[in-house]
Design a protein around this motif. Structure first.
Motif: not given
Length: 120
Positions: A47-50, A54-57, A31-35
């Motif tokens: 705020v931010i997601c991975i 392992y790609v950051e957004t 899963y992607a995980v977002g804050w």
């Protein structure tokens, strides 16, 4: 099945905090995980997601050059390193996942949050 965020606290402007999001009851690696963060009376803010790859957004431009997201799939954990904190970062922070590994998906499942307070 749950997500648990921890690591919040009180810090002075310019300080740092490291948050953790631990998944239990399922494997986080797919899963992607977002804050996200939320202040009472306001809508939540991404705020931010991975992604699972392992790609950051960065959803919040103010987090660029200050916040870093990482994941340790062996520990079923995603981390948020927050540096150069300012008053506007004060909020309840929580992690959430979509039903896929993409940061573009709908983040429907969230965990309990952890409070971050920046004050002098």
């Amino acid at each position: 099945v749950q997500l648990q965020a921890s690591g919040g606290g009180s810090v002075q402007p310019g300080g740092s905090l490291s948050l953790s999001c631990v998944a239990s009851g399922f494997d986080l690696y797919m899963y992607a995980v977002g804050w996200f963060r939320q202040v009472p009376g306001k809508e939540r803010e991404g705020v931010i997601c991975i992604s699972s790859g392992y790609v950051e957004t960065y959803w919040d431009d103010s987090a660029k050059d200050r916040f870093t997201i990482s994941r340790d799939n062996g520990k079923n954990t995603v981390y948020l390193q927050m540096d150069k904190l300012n008053f506007e970062d004060t909020a309840l922070y929580y992690c959430a996942i979509p039903q896929s590994g993409s940061c573009s998906a709908n983040f429907a499942f969230r965990g309990q949050g952890t409070q971050v307070t920046v004050s002098s």
